[in-house]
Design a protein around this motif. Structure first.
Motif, PDB file in Angstrom:
ATOM      1  N   THR A  93       0.946  -1.073  -0.031  1.00  0.00           N
ATOM      2  CA  THR A  93      -0.037  -0.054   0.147  1.00  0.00           C
ATOM      3  C   THR A  93       0.910   1.257  -0.021  1.00  0.00           C
ATOM      4  O   THR A  93       0.306   2.247  -0.849  1.00  0.00           O
ATOM      5  CB  THR A  93      -1.072   0.136   1.213  1.00  0.00           C
ATOM      6  OG1 THR A  93      -1.869  -1.144   1.356  1.00  0.00           O
ATOM      7  CG2 THR A  93      -1.887   1.328   1.089  1.00  0.00           C
ATOM      8  N   LEU A  94       1.882   1.176   0.588  1.00  0.00           N
ATOM      9  CA  LEU A  94       2.832   2.381   0.814  1.00  0.00           C
ATOM     10  C   LEU A  94       3.485   2.406  -0.907  1.00  0.00           C
ATOM     11  O   LEU A  94       3.773   3.592  -1.051  1.00  0.00           O
ATOM     12  CB  LEU A  94       4.060   2.073   1.873  1.00  0.00           C
ATOM     13  CG  LEU A  94       3.309   2.008   3.186  1.00  0.00           C
ATOM     14  CD1 LEU A  94       4.876   2.010   4.295  1.00  0.00           C
ATOM     15  CD2 LEU A  94       2.895   3.577   3.577  1.00  0.00           C
ATOM     16  N   ILE A  95       3.600   1.368  -1.382  1.00  0.00           N
ATOM     17  CA  ILE A  95       4.304   1.456  -2.797  1.00  0.00           C
ATOM     18  C   ILE A  95       3.200   2.388  -3.767  1.00  0.00           C
ATOM     19  O   ILE A  95       3.605   3.221  -4.437  1.00  0.00           O
ATOM     20  CB  ILE A  95       4.437   0.006  -3.240  1.00  0.00           C
ATOM     21  CG1 ILE A  95       6.043  -0.584  -2.337  1.00  0.00           C
ATOM     22  CG2 ILE A  95       5.058   0.217  -4.754  1.00  0.00           C
ATOM     23  CD1 ILE A  95       6.296  -1.940  -3.008  1.00  0.00           C
ATOM     24  N   GLY A  96       2.038   1.857  -3.552  1.00  0.00           N
ATOM     25  CA  GLY A  96       1.043   2.664  -4.033  1.00  0.00           C
ATOM     26  C   GLY A  96       0.848   3.882  -3.882  1.00  0.00           C
ATOM     27  O   GLY A  96       0.340   4.668  -4.698  1.00  0.00           O
ATOM     28  N   VAL A  97       1.130   4.137  -2.629  1.00  0.00           N
ATOM     29  CA  VAL A  97       0.745   5.648  -2.243  1.00  0.00           C
ATOM     30  C   VAL A  97       2.002   6.497  -2.951  1.00  0.00           C
ATOM     31  O   VAL A  97       1.675   7.700  -3.211  1.00  0.00           O
ATOM     32  CB  VAL A  97       0.873   5.942  -0.714  1.00  0.00           C
ATOM     33  CG1 VAL A  97       1.015   7.011  -0.087  1.00  0.00           C
ATOM     34  CG2 VAL A  97      -0.255   5.108  -0.007  1.00  0.00           C
ATOM     35  N   VAL A  98       3.137   6.208  -3.066  1.00  0.00           N
ATOM     36  CA  VAL A  98       4.079   6.870  -3.729  1.00  0.00           C
ATOM     37  C   VAL A  98       3.682   7.035  -5.095  1.00  0.00           C
ATOM     38  O   VAL A  98       3.792   8.065  -5.683  1.00  0.00           O
ATOM     39  CB  VAL A  98       5.329   6.062  -3.674  1.00  0.00           C
ATOM     40  CG1 VAL A  98       6.553   6.786  -4.524  1.00  0.00           C
ATOM     41  CG2 VAL A  98       6.024   5.877  -1.984  1.00  0.00           C
ATOM     42  N   CYS A  99       3.150   6.034  -5.876  1.00  0.00           N
ATOM     43  CA  CYS A  99       2.793   5.957  -7.106  1.00  0.00           C
ATOM     44  C   CYS A  99       1.532   7.273  -7.359  1.00  0.00           C
ATOM     45  O   CYS A  99       1.375   7.955  -8.192  1.00  0.00           O
ATOM     46  CB  CYS A  99       2.449   4.825  -7.590  1.00  0.00           C
ATOM     47  SG  CYS A  99       3.637   3.509  -8.007  1.00  0.00           S
ATOM     48  N   LEU A 100       0.839   7.082  -6.258  1.00  0.00           N
ATOM     49  CA  LEU A 100      -0.563   7.944  -6.157  1.00  0.00           C
ATOM     50  C   LEU A 100      -0.125   9.481  -6.179  1.00  0.00           C
ATOM     51  O   LEU A 100      -0.490  10.360  -6.929  1.00  0.00           O
ATOM     52  CB  LEU A 100      -1.480   7.621  -5.243  1.00  0.00           C
ATOM     53  CG  LEU A 100      -2.575   8.500  -4.794  1.00  0.00           C
ATOM     54  CD1 LEU A 100      -3.620   8.422  -5.981  1.00  0.00           C
ATOM     55  CD2 LEU A 100      -3.219   8.001  -3.498  1.00  0.00           C
ATOM     56  N   ALA A 101       1.026   9.800  -5.460  1.00  0.00           N
ATOM     57  CA  ALA A 101       1.558  11.043  -5.065  1.00  0.00           C
ATOM     58  C   ALA A 101       2.206  11.558  -6.261  1.00  0.00           C
ATOM     59  O   ALA A 101       2.117  12.648  -6.548  1.00  0.00           O
ATOM     60  CB  ALA A 101       2.397  11.131  -3.908  1.00  0.00           C
ATOM     61  N   LEU A 102       2.947  10.865  -7.027  1.00  0.00           N
ATOM     62  CA  LEU A 102       3.709  11.124  -8.309  1.00  0.00           C
ATOM     63  C   LEU A 102       2.834  11.365  -9.573  1.00  0.00           C
ATOM     64  O   LEU A 102       2.867  12.126 -10.147  1.00  0.00           O
ATOM     65  CB  LEU A 102       4.733  10.258  -8.499  1.00  0.00           C
ATOM     66  CG  LEU A 102       6.107  10.036  -7.608  1.00  0.00           C
ATOM     67  CD1 LEU A 102       6.795   8.860  -7.844  1.00  0.00           C
ATOM     68  CD2 LEU A 102       6.707  11.385  -7.315  1.00  0.00           C
ATOM     69  N   PHE A 103       2.089  10.347  -9.718  1.00  0.00           N
ATOM     70  CA  PHE A 103       1.247  10.128 -11.101  1.00  0.00           C
ATOM     71  C   PHE A 103       0.076  11.248 -11.257  1.00  0.00           C
ATOM     72  O   PHE A 103      -0.275  11.493 -12.241  1.00  0.00           O
ATOM     73  CB  PHE A 103       0.937   8.729 -11.592  1.00  0.00           C
ATOM     74  CG  PHE A 103       2.260   7.938 -11.687  1.00  0.00           C
ATOM     75  CD1 PHE A 103       3.558   8.572 -12.192  1.00  0.00           C
ATOM     76  CD2 PHE A 103       2.528   6.574 -11.245  1.00  0.00           C
ATOM     77  CE1 PHE A 103       4.473   7.864 -12.296  1.00  0.00           C
ATOM     78  CE2 PHE A 103       3.422   5.812 -11.330  1.00  0.00           C
ATOM     79  CZ  PHE A 103       4.666   6.695 -11.943  1.00  0.00           C
ATOM     80  N   THR A 104      -0.600  11.116 -10.030  1.00  0.00           N
ATOM     81  CA  THR A 104      -2.218  11.712 -10.216  1.00  0.00           C
ATOM     82  C   THR A 104      -1.822  13.298 -10.670  1.00  0.00           C
ATOM     83  O   THR A 104      -2.645  13.834 -11.607  1.00  0.00           O
ATOM     84  CB  THR A 104      -2.577  11.562  -8.845  1.00  0.00           C
ATOM     85  OG1 THR A 104      -2.933  10.360  -8.434  1.00  0.00           O
ATOM     86  CG2 THR A 104      -4.276  12.219  -8.870  1.00  0.00           C
ATOM     87  N   PRO A 105      -1.266  14.065 -10.005  1.00  0.00           N
ATOM     88  CA  PRO A 105      -1.068  15.384 -10.511  1.00  0.00           C
ATOM     89  C   PRO A 105      -0.572  15.538 -11.948  1.00  0.00           C
ATOM     90  O   PRO A 105      -1.044  16.351 -12.564  1.00  0.00           O
ATOM     91  CB  PRO A 105       0.001  16.284  -9.658  1.00  0.00           C
ATOM     92  CG  PRO A 105       0.035  15.063  -8.428  1.00  0.00           C
ATOM     93  CD  PRO A 105      -0.253  13.777  -8.841  1.00  0.00           C
ATOM     94  N   LEU A 106       0.393  14.483 -12.324  1.00  0.00           N
ATOM     95  CA  LEU A 106       0.786  14.623 -13.687  1.00  0.00           C
ATOM     96  C   LEU A 106      -0.384  14.502 -14.811  1.00  0.00           C
ATOM     97  O   LEU A 106      -0.593  15.152 -15.726  1.00  0.00           O
ATOM     98  CB  LEU A 106       1.918  13.616 -14.097  1.00  0.00           C
ATOM     99  CG  LEU A 106       3.133  13.923 -13.142  1.00  0.00           C
ATOM    100  CD1 LEU A 106       4.270  12.816 -13.477  1.00  0.00           C
ATOM    101  CD2 LEU A 106       3.888  15.557 -13.601  1.00  0.00           C
TER     102      LEU A 106
END
Length: 513
Positions: free
Chosen positions: A122-135
């Motif tokens: 879930t933490l791995i997914g959180v990092v991707c959520l923070a990086l990719f969603t704004p882009l």
């Protein structure tokens, strides 16, 4: 970049208060209980909690819903391990190795592996959520009425694959959702449509009565119609995670986490796909292939990591594009709309800080499941001893109260009953309800965008097919539909195979020279 880090830090700080933490723990607890009970699901947990959190502030309410989402998928691994029955569809891949370990007297160890894998992934997914969603949201800001139409239409075409194996049934339910979305006053001129003279229908079909009926009441009726006797395997060993096993299988965790997020980004691919693809990848590269299905730590870790990391993956397109990738994320998106948050390309303009709040919420959800996994496993398993005849009437009362409480209208209870009874019979015939909700949610966007686009173009449909982004979405939508035709799918597979063979031959020839 620095502004994004500042917003993220402020989002984390905003949740560091006792009441917010209590909401997170409560949401995760309810989600785990729903996941533990076979037949209940993350979708039902979100639908019921949407009605119970209607008076909370949007941030607190959505925190509860996200924690329940994560908790339900985590809780489903308990029954997969102890009963060989997945608590949710996403936990099916955990049955083989998890239950095999339980039969060997290592049920606690299996639950510890599931807990550690769920937390890290879930933490791995959180990092991707923070990086990719704004882009992704920045790209989506270029959308207009014409692009929104194709975006909504593409989302509805995904109803063929969002759940189940029959795309025709998924499309039919998505179309039914679109038709229900047209009931009430239309958006431009407030003209009544399909109300049949009932003033109560002028405001349209409410999302909450529809959600509660389609998932809550239908689930109650389905469960009472098909009771199942189960035998629980006792846990005699410790449930504390063995972190050396996490370190030992760190590449499995990382690989499965990335696969889970990637499958979550694909609309129409559920959490179970992330689990099965991660399991298959782990088996393909494992040095202990013969252990898979017989109690493999590697296999169980891959399955639990893949399904849990797909949750942030599903949230990314839901927030940035307004297209949910699974049934729970479709209901979560509907709940966000109910609480006044409109997912989609306009989110970065209307509420730019919300994305970082969701990142903080998902992080808090991962911490809560770790706490419950370490200290609350044995007490929570007593829920499995509650008879269905006692539990289901309680759920029905919650459905009725939830449908009535949002607008204090008895008519909403009738809507909930009608949709719930209809959903029960449809489910018995193999029709799933998630496409119905998806069509209901996207129907308003599709209708409004189509009508606005026609007004802007003076009735011409040419801009829908000539604007660059529209051309891309139209091509992807048509290609997606054609992929359901066996002959077209075989032709695409043959073409890609031939291209791959030529590339391999070319590189082989170069290596030889």
């Amino acid at each position: 970049m620095l502004q994004g880090l500042t917003d993220l830090g402020q989002a984390y700080l905003s949740f560091l208060n006792p009441m917010t933490l209590l909401y997170g723990l409560g949401g995760a607890f309810v989600g785990i209980v729903m996941g533990i009970l076979p037949g209940l699901s993350a979708t039902l947990a979100i639908a019921l909690l949407t009605t119970l959190t209607i008076k909370l502030s949007p941030n607190d309410a959505i925190l509860v819903l996200i924690c329940s989402y994560v908790g339900a998928l985590y809780g489903g691994s308990r029954t997969a391990i102890l009963l060989n029955i997945p608590g949710t569809a996403a936990n099916a891949a955990s049955c083989a190795d998890g239950h095999a370990l339980a039969l060997q007297g290592q049920a606690g160890r299996a639950i510890g592996i599931a807990t550690s894998g769920a937390f890290v992934s879930t933490l791995i997914g959180v990092v991707c959520l923070a990086l990719f969603t704004p882009l992704l949201a920045e790209v989506a800001l270029k959308f207009g009425a014409f692009e929104f139409f194709w975006l909504a239409l593409f989302g509805v075409t995904m109803s063929g694959s969002i759940v189940g194996d029959d795309p025709i049934k998924g499309w039919l339910m998505g179309l039914l959702g679109l038709l229900l979305a047209q009931v009430g006053q239309e958006s431009l001129y407030a003209y009544d449509r399909f109300t049949f003279g009932w003033d109560e229908l002028a405001g349209g079909i409410g999302l909450i009565p529809a959600l509660v009926g389609a998932f809550g009441l239908a689930e109650v009726l389905t469960t009472l119609a098909d009771p199942i006797e189960r035998k629980i395997i006792d846990m005699k060993d410790s449930v504390l995670p063995r972190w050396r096993e996490v370190i030992q299988y760190r590449w499995t965790v990382l690989r499965s986490g990335i696969i889970g997020v990637a499958t979550g980004l694909l609309p129409g691919v559920g959490e179970d796909a992330g689990a099965w693809m991660s399991y298959a990848a782990a088996k393909a590269v494992s040095k202990e292939k013969e252990q898979f299905g017989k109690g493999s730590i590697d296999g169980l870790m891959a399955a639990e990591t893949g399904d849990m990391s797909s949750i942030p993956g599903h949230i990314i397109p839901s927030l940035a594009l307004g297209i949910p990738g699974s049934a729970p994320s479709a209901v979560l998106m509907a709940a966000m709309i109910i609480h006044g948050v409109q997912p989609g390309p306009m989110l970065m303009i209307q509420n730019p800080h919300f994305i970082y709040h969701v990142v903080a919420m998902t992080t808090l959800a991962s911490i809560t499941i770790l706490l419950f996994g370490l200290f609350g496993v044995r007490p929570l398993l007593h829920v499995l001893k509650v008879r269905r005849g006692i539990l289901m009437p309680i759920v029905f009362v919650l459905c009725t109260v939830g449908a009535f409480a949002t607008a204090s209208r008895l008519f909403d209870v009738y809507v909930m009953l009608a949709i719930g009874i209809g959903a029960f019979f449809l489910r018995r015939r193999g029709y799933e309800m998630a496409p119905l909700v998806l069509g209901l949610v996207l129907g308003h966007l599709l209708d409004k965008s189509l009508r606005r686009g026609l007004v802007l173009s003076d009735g011409s449909i040419a801009p829908f097919f000539t604007r660059p982004i529209c051309i891309v979405f139209a091509a992807v939508t048509v290609f997606t539909l054609l992929m359901y035709l066996p002959s077209f799918k075989a032709a695409v597979k043959s073409f890609t195979g031939a291209i791959g063979g030529r590339i391999a031959a070319l590189f082989g020839r170069k290596a030889g020279t």
